[in-house]
Structure formats: structure tokens, C-alpha cells
Design a protein around this motif. Structure first.
Motif, PDB file in Angstrom:
ATOM      1  N   ALA A  63       0.856  -1.189   0.000  1.00 38.15           N
ATOM      2  CA  ALA A  63       0.000   0.000   0.000  1.00 38.15           C
ATOM      3  C   ALA A  63       0.887   1.232   0.000  1.00 38.15           C
ATOM      4  O   ALA A  63       2.005   1.199   0.518  1.00 38.15           O
ATOM      5  CB  ALA A  63      -0.910   0.011   1.228  1.00 38.15           C
ATOM      6  N   THR A  64       0.375   2.296  -0.582  1.00 43.89           N
ATOM      7  CA  THR A  64       0.993   3.603  -0.392  1.00 43.89           C
ATOM      8  C   THR A  64       0.053   4.381   0.506  1.00 43.89           C
ATOM      9  O   THR A  64      -1.174   4.266   0.399  1.00 43.89           O
ATOM     10  CB  THR A  64       1.231   4.353  -1.721  1.00 43.89           C
ATOM     11  OG1 THR A  64      -0.018   4.527  -2.395  1.00 43.89           O
ATOM     12  CG2 THR A  64       2.203   3.596  -2.603  1.00 43.89           C
ATOM     13  N   VAL A  65       0.659   5.145   1.419  1.00 38.14           N
ATOM     14  CA  VAL A  65      -0.107   5.818   2.460  1.00 38.14           C
ATOM     15  C   VAL A  65       0.386   7.263   2.545  1.00 38.14           C
ATOM     16  O   VAL A  65       1.597   7.503   2.492  1.00 38.14           O
ATOM     17  CB  VAL A  65       0.109   5.100   3.824  1.00 38.14           C
ATOM     18  CG1 VAL A  65      -0.689   5.747   4.926  1.00 38.14           C
ATOM     19  CG2 VAL A  65      -0.230   3.622   3.695  1.00 38.14           C
ATOM     20  N   ASP A  66      -0.539   8.222   2.674  1.00 38.02           N
ATOM     21  CA  ASP A  66      -0.082   9.602   2.837  1.00 38.02           C
ATOM     22  C   ASP A  66       0.477   9.804   4.239  1.00 38.02           C
ATOM     23  O   ASP A  66       0.444   8.895   5.077  1.00 38.02           O
ATOM     24  CB  ASP A  66      -1.167  10.618   2.472  1.00 38.02           C
ATOM     25  CG  ASP A  66      -2.333  10.673   3.453  1.00 38.02           C
ATOM     26  OD1 ASP A  66      -2.214  10.174   4.591  1.00 38.02           O
ATOM     27  OD2 ASP A  66      -3.381  11.247   3.087  1.00 38.02           O
ATOM     28  N   LEU A  67       0.991  10.979   4.518  1.00 36.52           N
ATOM     29  CA  LEU A  67       1.697  11.218   5.781  1.00 36.52           C
ATOM     30  C   LEU A  67       0.779  11.220   7.000  1.00 36.52           C
ATOM     31  O   LEU A  67       1.245  11.121   8.127  1.00 36.52           O
ATOM     32  CB  LEU A  67       2.489  12.520   5.694  1.00 36.52           C
ATOM     33  CG  LEU A  67       3.529  12.559   4.567  1.00 36.52           C
ATOM     34  CD1 LEU A  67       4.252  13.894   4.553  1.00 36.52           C
ATOM     35  CD2 LEU A  67       4.508  11.403   4.668  1.00 36.52           C
ATOM     36  N   THR A  68      -0.527  11.310   6.769  1.00 34.18           N
ATOM     37  CA  THR A  68      -1.464  11.252   7.893  1.00 34.18           C
ATOM     38  C   THR A  68      -2.059   9.860   8.082  1.00 34.18           C
ATOM     39  O   THR A  68      -2.873   9.649   8.977  1.00 34.18           O
ATOM     40  CB  THR A  68      -2.607  12.282   7.709  1.00 34.18           C
ATOM     41  OG1 THR A  68      -3.295  12.002   6.496  1.00 34.18           O
ATOM     42  CG2 THR A  68      -2.057  13.697   7.692  1.00 34.18           C
ATOM     43  N   GLY A  69      -1.650   8.897   7.219  1.00 34.92           N
ATOM     44  CA  GLY A  69      -2.101   7.522   7.388  1.00 34.92           C
ATOM     45  C   GLY A  69      -3.203   7.077   6.461  1.00 34.92           C
ATOM     46  O   GLY A  69      -3.657   5.939   6.538  1.00 34.92           O
ATOM     47  N   ASN A  70      -3.675   7.952   5.558  1.00 32.90           N
ATOM     48  CA  ASN A  70      -4.731   7.581   4.616  1.00 32.90           C
ATOM     49  C   ASN A  70      -4.153   6.733   3.482  1.00 32.90           C
ATOM     50  O   ASN A  70      -3.129   7.085   2.900  1.00 32.90           O
ATOM     51  CB  ASN A  70      -5.392   8.820   4.012  1.00 32.90           C
ATOM     52  CG  ASN A  70      -6.137   9.618   5.051  1.00 32.90           C
ATOM     53  OD1 ASN A  70      -7.087   9.135   5.648  1.00 32.90           O
ATOM     54  ND2 ASN A  70      -5.697  10.837   5.285  1.00 32.90           N
ATOM     55  N   ILE A  71      -4.839   5.645   3.156  1.00 30.03           N
ATOM     56  CA  ILE A  71      -4.386   4.743   2.101  1.00 30.03           C
ATOM     57  C   ILE A  71      -4.637   5.392   0.745  1.00 30.03           C
ATOM     58  O   ILE A  71      -5.758   5.789   0.426  1.00 30.03           O
ATOM     59  CB  ILE A  71      -5.092   3.383   2.201  1.00 30.03           C
ATOM     60  CG1 ILE A  71      -4.751   2.709   3.537  1.00 30.03           C
ATOM     61  CG2 ILE A  71      -4.723   2.489   1.023  1.00 30.03           C
ATOM     62  CD1 ILE A  71      -5.527   1.442   3.805  1.00 30.03           C
ATOM     63  N   LEU A  72      -3.563   5.482  -0.060  1.00 30.84           N
ATOM     64  CA  LEU A  72      -3.644   6.066  -1.397  1.00 30.84           C
ATOM     65  C   LEU A  72      -3.825   5.005  -2.472  1.00 30.84           C
ATOM     66  O   LEU A  72      -4.543   5.208  -3.450  1.00 30.84           O
ATOM     67  CB  LEU A  72      -2.372   6.872  -1.699  1.00 30.84           C
ATOM     68  CG  LEU A  72      -2.041   8.011  -0.747  1.00 30.84           C
ATOM     69  CD1 LEU A  72      -0.660   8.576  -1.043  1.00 30.84           C
ATOM     70  CD2 LEU A  72      -3.099   9.097  -0.847  1.00 30.84           C
ATOM     71  N   SER A  73      -3.137   3.874  -2.311  1.00 24.25           N
ATOM     72  CA  SER A  73      -3.256   2.782  -3.288  1.00 24.25           C
ATOM     73  C   SER A  73      -2.947   1.466  -2.583  1.00 24.25           C
ATOM     74  O   SER A  73      -2.242   1.434  -1.573  1.00 24.25           O
ATOM     75  CB  SER A  73      -2.305   2.995  -4.469  1.00 24.25           C
ATOM     76  OG  SER A  73      -0.960   2.978  -4.039  1.00 24.25           O
ATOM     77  N   VAL A  74      -3.504   0.400  -3.118  1.00 22.90           N
ATOM     78  CA  VAL A  74      -3.284  -0.940  -2.589  1.00 22.90           C
ATOM     79  C   VAL A  74      -3.126  -1.900  -3.757  1.00 22.90           C
ATOM     80  O   VAL A  74      -3.566  -1.617  -4.866  1.00 22.90           O
ATOM     81  CB  VAL A  74      -4.458  -1.423  -1.697  1.00 22.90           C
ATOM     82  CG1 VAL A  74      -4.575  -0.592  -0.442  1.00 22.90           C
ATOM     83  CG2 VAL A  74      -5.764  -1.422  -2.462  1.00 22.90           C
ATOM     84  N   ASN A  75      -2.514  -3.046  -3.480  1.00 23.56           N
ATOM     85  CA  ASN A  75      -2.440  -4.056  -4.530  1.00 23.56           C
ATOM     86  C   ASN A  75      -3.413  -5.194  -4.229  1.00 23.56           C
ATOM     87  O   ASN A  75      -4.041  -5.242  -3.157  1.00 23.56           O
ATOM     88  CB  ASN A  75      -1.002  -4.552  -4.730  1.00 23.56           C
ATOM     89  CG  ASN A  75      -0.496  -5.389  -3.575  1.00 23.56           C
ATOM     90  OD1 ASN A  75      -1.135  -5.537  -2.539  1.00 23.56           O
ATOM     91  ND2 ASN A  75       0.677  -5.962  -3.763  1.00 23.56           N
ATOM     92  N   GLN A  76      -3.534  -6.111  -5.182  1.00 23.24           N
ATOM     93  CA  GLN A  76      -4.501  -7.201  -5.042  1.00 23.24           C
ATOM     94  C   GLN A  76      -4.156  -8.123  -3.883  1.00 23.24           C
ATOM     95  O   GLN A  76      -5.042  -8.621  -3.197  1.00 23.24           O
ATOM     96  CB  GLN A  76      -4.600  -7.997  -6.346  1.00 23.24           C
ATOM     97  CG  GLN A  76      -5.698  -9.039  -6.330  1.00 23.24           C
ATOM     98  CD  GLN A  76      -7.065  -8.433  -6.038  1.00 23.24           C
ATOM     99  OE1 GLN A  76      -7.465  -7.462  -6.660  1.00 23.24           O
ATOM    100  NE2 GLN A  76      -7.784  -9.001  -5.077  1.00 23.24           N
ATOM    101  N   SER A  77      -2.867  -8.346  -3.625  1.00 21.78           N
ATOM    102  CA  SER A  77      -2.476  -9.236  -2.520  1.00 21.78           C
ATOM    103  C   SER A  77      -2.967  -8.703  -1.181  1.00 21.78           C
ATOM    104  O   SER A  77      -3.409  -9.471  -0.327  1.00 21.78           O
ATOM    105  CB  SER A  77      -0.957  -9.408  -2.488  1.00 21.78           C
ATOM    106  OG  SER A  77      -0.519 -10.121  -3.618  1.00 21.78           O
ATOM    107  N   LEU A  78      -2.897  -7.387  -0.978  1.00 23.33           N
ATOM    108  CA  LEU A  78      -3.381  -6.815   0.279  1.00 23.33           C
ATOM    109  C   LEU A  78      -4.902  -6.937   0.375  1.00 23.33           C
ATOM    110  O   LEU A  78      -5.437  -7.261   1.436  1.00 23.33           O
ATOM    111  CB  LEU A  78      -2.948  -5.353   0.416  1.00 23.33           C
ATOM    112  CG  LEU A  78      -3.288  -4.702   1.752  1.00 23.33           C
ATOM    113  CD1 LEU A  78      -2.606  -5.436   2.912  1.00 23.33           C
ATOM    114  CD2 LEU A  78      -2.907  -3.233   1.754  1.00 23.33           C
ATOM    115  N   CYS A  79      -5.585  -6.704  -0.732  1.00 23.04           N
ATOM    116  CA  CYS A  79      -7.052  -6.853  -0.731  1.00 23.04           C
ATOM    117  C   CYS A  79      -7.444  -8.281  -0.366  1.00 23.04           C
ATOM    118  O   CYS A  79      -8.350  -8.492   0.446  1.00 23.04           O
ATOM    119  CB  CYS A  79      -7.619  -6.488  -2.101  1.00 23.04           C
ATOM    120  SG  CYS A  79      -7.471  -4.747  -2.536  1.00 23.04           S
TER     121      CYS A  79
END
Length: 174
Positions: A63-79
Motif C-alpha cells: 500500500a501507499t499511504v499519505d503522511l497522515t495515514g490515509n491509504i492512497l493505493s493498494v495491490n490485489q495481494s493486500l485486498c
């Protein structure tokens, strides 16, 4: 084509030249060789696509996460690991997926990462699926900086250790 037969790309501009009465008296043309720019742009697009595909299809949760902890993107494995659709995860706080007993330590580690005290963090966390079941994961996070070396976002990799943890628990019980 050049004299030696090499094909070059040229960006060409034309502009009409007008006389005092506004009639077209001629045309001015100028060209600029953009072959190298076009080649560099194509290479960059290919590299971006390879990176996107690598992220999307990585065998571990990412996952990519902004500096406040909000998820910006995820991959299929994490889903798959968290049994959530991508739409459910995007915009959510990563901390909301962490078991409540594991959140405080995670917040402290993230603050140390953002402050530059540590280069990356590695921790074991429990994540809670939407059905309430627990996923045991090893998370590694690193900070991505922009071109001015300012913190931009966090990249998180999560390896599912649930089966291993359950097997270890079963061995201890026997």
C-alpha cells in the motif's frame, strides 16, 4: 530522414506573415528535433508501466499511504489478505485496519519514521478483517521523499504470517 538515412522526429511550427493591409505575405516556419525527448518519454512511460504492474501483482500486500495515514493505493495481494475490495481500502486509515492493541506502538514508530529517526520500520502487527478474523502480518514501511527531499508518502509491505503463527501455536499446544 537525415543524410545518412537516420529517421528523426521534428516538431514543426508555421506562422503566417502579413503585410500592412493584413494580407498573407509569406510564412515563417521553424522546426525542432524532438527525437531524444520522444525516446526518453517512451522509456519513462515503459518504466512507469513496469512499476505499476510490479506493485499491482506483487505476491505480498502493498500500500501507499499519505503522511497522515490515509491509504492512497493498494495491490490485489493486500485486498485478498484483508478480504476487502480496493474501494473499501482507498481513503481509509491504515491504522483502522490494525488490531486496537497494536495501534499505539504503530503510531510511535510512524512518528519516528516521519521525524527521520529511523530509515524504515519493521514490525509485527495483527490486522482485523471485516469479518473480525485476525491476520498476523509483518509490516515494513519506508518513507518516500520528493525531489526536494521532503517526505511525500509511505510505502508499506505486509507479509501474511497467519498460517505460520497458527502452526506455531498448534505446535506449542501439543
Amino acid at each position: 530522414h537525415t543524410r545518412d538515412g537516420e529517421r528523426r522526429l521534428v516538431e514543426w511550427r508555421n506562422q503566417f506573415l502579413r503585410d500592412a493591409t493584413g494580407n498573407i505575405a509569406g510564412m515563417l516556419g521553424a522546426g525542432q528535433d524532438v527525437t531524444e525527448q520522444h525516446h526518453t518519454s517512451a522509456q519513462l512511460k515503459q518504466a512507469e508501466e513496469e512499476l505499476r504492474l510490479t506493485f499491482r501483482h506483487a505476491p505480498i500486500g502493498m500500500a501507499t499511504v499519505d503522511l497522515t495515514g490515509n491509504i492512497l493505493s493498494v495491490n490485489q495481494s493486500l485486498c485478498t489478505m484483508l478480504d476487502c475490495a480496493e474501494e473499501e481500502l482507498l481513503g481509509a486509515l491504515l491504522e483502522d485496519l490494525v488490531h486496537p492493541e497494536d495501534q499505539l506502538e504503530r503510531d510511535i514508530l510512524r512518528e519516528r519514521l516521519l521525524a527521520g529517526e529511523i530509515e524504515y520500520l519493521r514490525d509485527e502487527k495483527r490486522y482485523v478483517r471485516s469479518d473480525g478474523t485476525i491476520v498476523y502480518g509483518v509490516v515494513r514501511c519506508s518513507l518516500v521523499h520528493d525531489s526536494r527531499d521532503r517526505p511525500l508518502m509511505i510505502v508499506a509491505q505486509i507479509v501474511d504470517r497467519t498460517e505460520q503463527m497458527l502452526a506455531e501455536t498448534e505446535v506449542r499446544q501439543h
